[in-house]
Design an enzyme around this catalytic site. Structure first.
Site, PDB file in Angstrom:
ATOM      1  N   GLU A   1       2.728  -7.800   9.873  1.00  0.00           N
ATOM      2  CA  GLU A   1       1.583  -7.284   9.691  1.00  0.00           C
ATOM      3  C   GLU A   1       0.590  -8.066  10.755  1.00  0.00           C
ATOM      4  O   GLU A   1      -0.355  -7.741  11.476  1.00  0.00           O
ATOM      5  CB  GLU A   1       0.791  -7.079   8.483  1.00  0.00           C
ATOM      6  CG  GLU A   1      -0.623  -6.872   8.401  1.00  0.00           C
ATOM      7  CD  GLU A   1      -1.343  -6.589   6.945  1.00  0.00           C
ATOM      8  OE1 GLU A   1      -0.720  -7.043   6.316  1.00  0.00           O
ATOM      9  OE2 GLU A   1      -2.145  -5.589   6.872  1.00  0.00           O
ATOM     10  N   GLU A  26       0.686  -0.897  -0.140  1.00  0.00           N
ATOM     11  CA  GLU A  26       0.134   0.119   0.000  1.00  0.00           C
ATOM     12  C   GLU A  26       0.850   1.426  -0.025  1.00  0.00           C
ATOM     13  O   GLU A  26       0.498   2.365  -0.481  1.00  0.00           O
ATOM     14  CB  GLU A  26      -0.709   0.103   1.114  1.00  0.00           C
ATOM     15  CG  GLU A  26      -2.035  -1.187   1.047  1.00  0.00           C
ATOM     16  CD  GLU A  26      -2.953  -0.981   2.239  1.00  0.00           C
ATOM     17  OE1 GLU A  26      -3.205   0.042   2.785  1.00  0.00           O
ATOM     18  OE2 GLU A  26      -3.265  -2.313   2.832  1.00  0.00           O
TER      19      GLU A  26
HETATM   20  C1  BGC Z   1      -3.185  -1.345   6.359  1.00  0.00           C
HETATM   21  C2  BGC Z   1      -2.946  -0.761   7.777  1.00  0.00           C
HETATM   22  C3  BGC Z   1      -4.126   0.136   8.124  1.00  0.00           C
HETATM   23  C4  BGC Z   1      -5.352  -0.547   7.908  1.00  0.00           C
HETATM   24  C5  BGC Z   1      -6.647   0.179   8.397  1.00  0.00           C
HETATM   25  C6  BGC Z   1      -4.655  -1.943   6.351  1.00  0.00           C
HETATM   26  O1  BGC Z   1      -4.761  -2.288   5.086  1.00  0.00           O
HETATM   27  O2  BGC Z   1      -2.229  -1.961   5.980  1.00  0.00           O
HETATM   28  O3  BGC Z   1      -1.953  -1.014   8.321  1.00  0.00           O
HETATM   29  O4  BGC Z   1      -3.995   0.632   9.315  1.00  0.00           O
HETATM   30  O5  BGC Z   1      -5.530  -1.373   6.772  1.00  0.00           O
HETATM   31  O6  BGC Z   1      -7.555  -0.663   8.529  1.00  0.00           O
END
Ligand code: BGC
Length: 889
Positions: free
Chosen positions: A756, A472
Site C-alpha cells: 500500500e 478492510e
Molecule cells: C484503502 C484504499 C482506498 C482508500 C481511499 C484506503 O483505506 O485501503 O486502498 O482506495 O482508502 O482513500
C-alpha cells in the site's frame, strides 16, 4: 459460454458462445439442443462470418434450470470444417421459479458494533473478548425423501451469512465462503450445485453450516459488525428431476431444524473458534438424531433480490508448504513462514493434545526486522486469530471454515512441540479465475515484481475486487479502476468484474453518485453522513469513475460490447453528477498517497495532503476523461448524436480546465508528477503546450532522482506518458529505479506482493503498520506486458494487435503471453548471445487476429501461427529508437 467452460448456471437469457478456431474461419453454424427432450432450441444455420467470440444466442427462450448441449461447426476458406461440442445449464432465470422461504435459526443476534474512522485512528477496541461478543455458527438440517427415478438434481442455495451445504453427509461442491460478497440490500447471489450423485432413493438429509460472513460479520476499515443484518438465515430450493420429465421441489421451510455446533464463533475478520468437543459427529448424516434440535422460523423470500451467481466462486486455489518453522524468540509459540503473502488460512494437523487444549493461530504479513512477531495490521476487530480446541489426543486435521486472513506468517501457540513441516500448510483462497497470462524475463527482479502483482491480484480478487485482504476487504472503486487493465492480462476477469459492476450500479445513488466502496451497506451510508472531511466522502473523482473505466477496460481487452450497453445508462448518470458543483467543489481523495506528500509527517496528518492539494484539480480531469469514454461508448453503441454531445461536453471541460490551470509555458498549479501525468494522459493540456508540460514532468522525474511521486490515480499512466511524449529512457529508468519510492525497491526489500505504501518496509528493514497487499500500485504490470513484452491490443478484444517489444527494456530475454478472445498471443524475444547486436523475436498469433510486429520503426504484418524474426541491431548497444535495423528474415 459467457467466458466460462461448461457453465452450470448461465444467468442470462441471451448467453454468448465463444470458441477458438484453429483455422481461418469464414463461416460457422451453432446448434443448441435441450438435454431433457432432445429438442433443438436454436440452429443458427450457416453464417458467413469470421467471428468466433461472443456470438449471442438467438433461439427459443431458454428454460430455467435446464441443461443444453451446443455444437459449433467452423468452416475455413478452403471448405474444410471443424466441429466441437460442449454443454451448459441455465440458472433459475425467472424469479417466479422461487417458491421458498428464508429459514432463520433461533439465535442470539450478533452484537452491533459500530465504529467511526476517528475511533479507528484513536485505536479504539471493543470491550470483551470475541467469545462474549460474537455469535456461534448455526447448523441446519432438513429431511426429505426421494424416489429411485431421479435423473438430475440441482441445489439452488444462498444465505444471509456464509454457508457450507452438505447432502447425506457429503460436502456439496468445492466453493468456500458462499454466497460471496454482494450489495445484499439489492442482490444476493444464489449458487447452483449439481447434486445428482448425492441423492439416494428413500430418506435424505440436506444440512448447512451457517455463519456471519459479510452479512453480519465485521468488515470494512472500521471493522463494524452487522452491516447488513444482525441475524443469519439461509434459503434453498432443491430440484429433483425424474425420469418421466416431472420435477419435485424441496424448499427450505418450517420443517428445517437447527442447533449450534463446534464453531463457538466464526467471523470473517476476527477469526473463528472451533471447539472439537462440541462437534456432534454425524450431524450431516441421515441417521443423525436431530429430535432435540430447534425448529427454525420460516418467512417467504422476496425473489427479486435473488440473482444467479455469475463467474467463478471462491475456492481453495492452492496450498503452500511452510518455508520455515522457528521458535518465537519472545514467547512460547512457533512462527511459521509460508514464504508468500496471501489471502487464506492455515490448515494444521495436531496429535497428542489433551482434551480442552487451545491452539491459537495468529496471522501477520510481516515480522519485525529481528524476526520477532509483529502485527502489521492495526484496527478494530482485525485480530485475524483462529482458535482450535482439541477433543483429545487423536490425530486431527483442521482448517477454519468461515474466515480468512491476509498473512505470510502464522504464530501457533498451545502446541507442545514445533509443528512438523507437513503439519501446517497455508491454504490460498481466491475467486478461482482462469489464469490467462504469463510474463518471464531474464531478470529475476522484474519477474518477482510481476509475480508480486499476480499474488496481490489473487489475494484481492476474493469474491469482489478489494483493496487489501487483511484490514478492510472493501470493494474500493478507485483501486480496481486503476488496476483493471493489468488484471485482464493475468486472469479471465470478465465475469468476475461483470458481477461486481452489477453491484456497483445497484449501489449508485439516486443523484448519480457512484460510491467509493461497493458493496455498500446502510452503515457506510450512516457513517459517511456522520463524518467530516475525508470520512464524509461518498463519491470521489477517480473512484466513482470506475463505473466507466472498468467497463471500458473490459471492452478494450475482451471486445465485449454488451458490457458497454449494460454500463452506459449508469455512466451517463455519473456524468450528470460530475457536472454539479457538489462534484467540482466537493472533497476528493485526489492523487491518493502521492509519495512526497507523505514524507516527513505523521501518517494520519500527511494522508490528507494529497486530497487537499490535488483533489480539486484532478476532479475535472476525470470528468473530462469519463465524458470522452462515454462519447466513444455512445459511438460503439450506435448513438452518434449522443456521442457528439458527450464529446463536446468533454471539450468544454477541457477548455475550461486549460483556461484556469494550464499556464502558457505548460505549467500546472501543483508541481507534482501525478498532476502532470494525469493532465497529459487525459488530454487536458492544449496541443501547443504539451511539449513544455511533458518536459516539466520529465524535469520533475529527474529532480526526484527517477523515483516515483505518483499516487493511486496517476501511477498507471506515468510510464506511458513519458514514453509517448519522447522520454522512453526516463520511463525505463523509473521502472528500474531501486530507491524508494519505486517498484524494485519493494522487490529488493523482500516483497512478495505489492504494498500500500512504498516504504511499508523502510530501508533499515523496519516494517510499518500498513498493508503489504494492495494491488493498486501494481498497475505497472500492464506496462510490462504492453511495453516490455510488447503485447498490445490495437482494436477492442485484440481483433488487431501489435507486438512491439522494447528491445532496450534492459533485459536480454522476455517470454510472455496473453489469452485473447481468439486464443494465445505470445512473444518470446531475446538478444542473441551468439551474435551481439542481434535480436530474435518469436511470435505466436492465433487465427482471428490481425497482428503486426512493430519494432524499431518497422511494421511487419504477421501471419497466424508461429514465426521467428531476426533483427540485426546497430553494433553500438543500445539500439537507438527510431533507427531502422535491417530485417533478417
Ligand atoms: C484503502 C484504499 C482506498 C482508500 C481511499 C484506503 O483505506 O485501503 O486502498 O482506495 O482508502 O482513500
Amino acid at each position: 459460454m459467457e467466458y466460462l467452460h461448461e457453465p452450470t448456471a448461465v444467468a442470462t437469457a441471451r448467453p454468448r458462445f465463444s470458441w477458438i478456431a484453429d483455422h481461418d474461419q469464414t463461416a460457422y453454424r451453432l446448434v443448441v439442443v435441450a438435454v431433457a427432450d432432445g429438442g433443438t432450441a436454436w440452429d443458427s444455420g450457416m453464417v458467413e462470418s469470421a467471428e468466433t467470440a461472443l456470438v449471442a444466442y438467438a433461439g427459443a427462450s431458454l428454460g430455467s434450470d435446464a441443461a443444453y448441449i451446443w455444437t459449433v461447426l467452423s468452416r475455413a476458406a478452403d471448405g474444410s470444417e471443424r466441429f466441437a461440442e460442449s454443454r451448459f445449464e441455465t440458472a433459475l432465470l425467472d424469479p417466479v421459479t422461487w417458491t421458498t422461504s428464508w429459514v432463520t435459526p433461533r439465535q442470539r443476534p450478533t452484537a452491533i458494533e459500530r465504529w467511526t474512522l476517528l475511533d479507528w485512528i484513536r485505536g479504539a477496541q471493543p470491550e470483551g473478548g470475541p467469545t462474549e461478543r460474537l455469535q456461534p455458527a448455526q447448523l441446519l438440517r432438513q429431511r426429505f425423501t426421494a424416489g429411485d427415478d431421479v435423473v438430475r438434481a440441482r441445489l439452488h442455495a444462498t444465505a444471509r451469512g456464509v454457508y457450507v451445504p452438505h447432502l447425506n453427509g457429503v460436502v456439496v461442491g468445492d466453493q468456500v465462503l458462499a454466497p460471496g460478497s454482494d450489495s445484499y440490500r439489492h442482490r444476493i447471489s444464489v449458487q447452483a450445485y449439481d447434486v445428482t450423485d448425492l441423492i439416494h432413493p428413500g430418506e435424505n438429509v440436506l444440512s448447512l453450516a451457517l455463519a456471519d460472513g459479510w452479512w453480519a460479520g465485521r468488515i470494512g476499515i472500521t471493522g463494524s459488525s452487522a452491516q447488513y443484518g444482525d441475524t443469519i438465515s439461509a434459503l434453498w430450493q432443491l430440484h429433483l428431476d425424474h425420469a418421466d420429465g416431472s420435477r419435485t421441489v424441496v424448499a427450505s421451510d418450517a420443517d428445517v431444524v437447527s442447533a449450534t455446533g463446534p464453531w463457538v464463533y466464526a467471523d470473517l475478520f476476527v477469526g473463528e473458534r472451533y471447539d472439537r468437543r462440541l462437534l456432534d459427529t454425524g450431524w450431516t448424516a441421515v441417521a443423525f438424531d436431530d429430535t432435540s434440535w430447534t425448529p427454525v422460523e420460516a418467512k417467504p423470500a422476496d425473489p427479486t433480490v435473488l440473482v444467479p451467481f455469475e463467474g467463478e466462486p471462491v475456492r481453495r486455489v492452492c496450498t503452500l508448504a511452510a518455508a520455515s518453522v522457528a521458535a518465537d524468540p519472545d514467547g512460547d509459540g512457533w512462527i511459521v513462514d509460508f514464504g508468500q503473502v496471501i489471502a487464506g488460512r492455515v490448515r494444521m494437523t495436531v496429535r497428542g493434545l489433551e482434551a480442552g487444549t487451545e491452539v491459537v493461530i495468529e496471522h501477520t504479513e510481516a515480522l519485525a526486522a529481528d524476526g520477532s512477531w509483529f502485527v502489521n495490521i492495526l484496527g478494530i476487530n482485525t485480530e485475524q486469530t483462529d482458535v482450535y480446541v482439541a477433543a483429545g489426543p487423536e490425530e486431527d486435521t483442521w482448517e477454519p471454515t468461515f474466515t480468512f486472513h491476509g498473512f505470510r506468517y502464522a504464530r501457533l501457540r498451545g502446541l507442545r512441540e514445533a509443528p512438523g513441516a507437513d503439519d501446517v500448510v497455508a491454504v490460498v483462497l481466491a475467486s478461482d479465475l482462469e489464469q490467462t497470462g504469463s510474463f518471464v524475463t531474464s531478470d529475476a527482479r522484474l519477474n518477482r515484481l510481476h509475480e508480486n502483482v499476480v499474488w496481490s491480484q489473487r489475494g484481492n480478487f476474493v469474491s469482489i475486487p478489494t483493496d487489501c485482504p487483511q484490514r478492510e476487504r472493501a470493494g474500493w472503486t478507485g483501486d480496481i479502476q486503476v488496476f483493471a487493465p493489468a488484471a485482464t492480462n493475468n486472469a479471465m476477469i470478465a465475469p468476475f468484474l461483470g458481477r461486481w459492476l452489477q453491484n456497483l450500479r445497484a449501489d449508485q445513488l439516486a443523484d448519480g453518485r457512484v460510491p467509493i466502496v461497493s458493496p455498500r451497506s446502510h452503515f457506510d451510508e450512516e457513517s459517511a453522513a456522520a463524518a467530516q472531511g475525508i470520512g464524509a466522502i461518498v463519491a470521489a473523482a477517480g473512484w466513482g469513475d470506475a463505473i466507466a473505466f472498468v467497463p471500458w477496460t473490459l471492452y478494450q481487452r475482451y471486445g465485449d460490447a454488451r458490457v458497454l450497453e449494460d454500463a452506459f445508462p449508469a455512466i451517463l448518470h455519473w456524468i450528470d453528477y460530475q457536472a454539479t458543483s457538489a462534484y467540482s467543489g466537493g472533497d476528493h481523495f485526489g492523487d491518493w498517497l502521492a509519495p512526497s506528500t507523505l514524507e516527513g509527517k505523521p501518517f494520519h496528518e500527511a494522508i490528507g495532503i494529497a486530497p487537499a492539494l490535488t483533489g480539486a484539480l484532478i476532479a475535472p480531469m476525470f470528468q473530462a476523461k469519463t465524458l470522452t469514454i462515454a462519447a466513444v461508448i455512445a459511438d460503439v453503441l450506435g448513438r452518434p448524436a449522443e456521442a457528439r454531445d458527450l464529446a463536446s461536453r468533454a471539450a468544454a471541460v477541457r477548455a475550461r480546465f486549460a483556461a484556469e490551470n494550464v499556464a502558457s509555458d505548460g505549467g500546472l498549479p501543483v508541481e507534482l508528477q501525478g498532476v502532470y501525468t494525469l493532465a497529459l494522459a487525459f488530454d487536458m493540456v492544449p496541443n501547443d503546450r504539451i511539449p513544455s508540460a511533458a518536459a516539466r514532468l520529465a524535469g520533475l522525474v529527474e529532480e526526484r532522482g527517477y523515483r516515483l511521486d505518483t499516487g493511486f490515480l496517476s501511477v498507471p499512466y506515468l510510464l506511458d506518458v513519458l514514453w509517448d511524449h519522447g522520454y522512453p529512457e526516463l520511463a525505463r529508468r523509473v521502472l528500474w529505479q531501486p530507491a524508494q519510492p519505486s517498484w524494485l525497491y519493494e522487490v529488493d526489500h523482500g516483497a512478495t506482493t505489492i504494498w500500500e505504501n512504498w516504504d511499508a518496509v523502510t530501508p533499515d528493514g523496519t516494517t510499518r503498520a500498513t498493508s503489504l497487499n494492495h494491488y493498486a500500485f501494481g498497475c505497472v504490470d500492464d506496462w510490462l506486458y504492453r511495453r516490455v513484452a510488447g503485447l498490445t491490443a490495437t482494436a477492442p478484444g485484440y481483433r488487431r494487435a501489435a507486438i512491439q517489444p522494447d528491445l532496450e527494456a534492459g533485459v536480454d530475454v522476455v517470454s510472455a503471453h496473453v489469452t485473447t478472445p481468439y486464443g494465445r498471443l505470445a512473444v518470446h524475444w531475446a538478444r542473441s548471445e551468439d551474435a551481439p547486436g542481434a535480436a530474435q523475436i518469436r511470435v505466436e498469433v492465433p487465427y482471428g487476429i490481425t497482428a503486426e510486429l512493430a519494432v524499431a520503426g518497422r511494421r511487419i504484418p504477421l501471419d497466424s501461427g508461429i514465426s521467428t524474426h531476426t533483427f540485426a541491431l546497430p553494433s553500438a548497444h543500445p539500439l537507438l529508437l527510431g533507427q531502422s535495423p535491417s530485417l533478417g528474415d
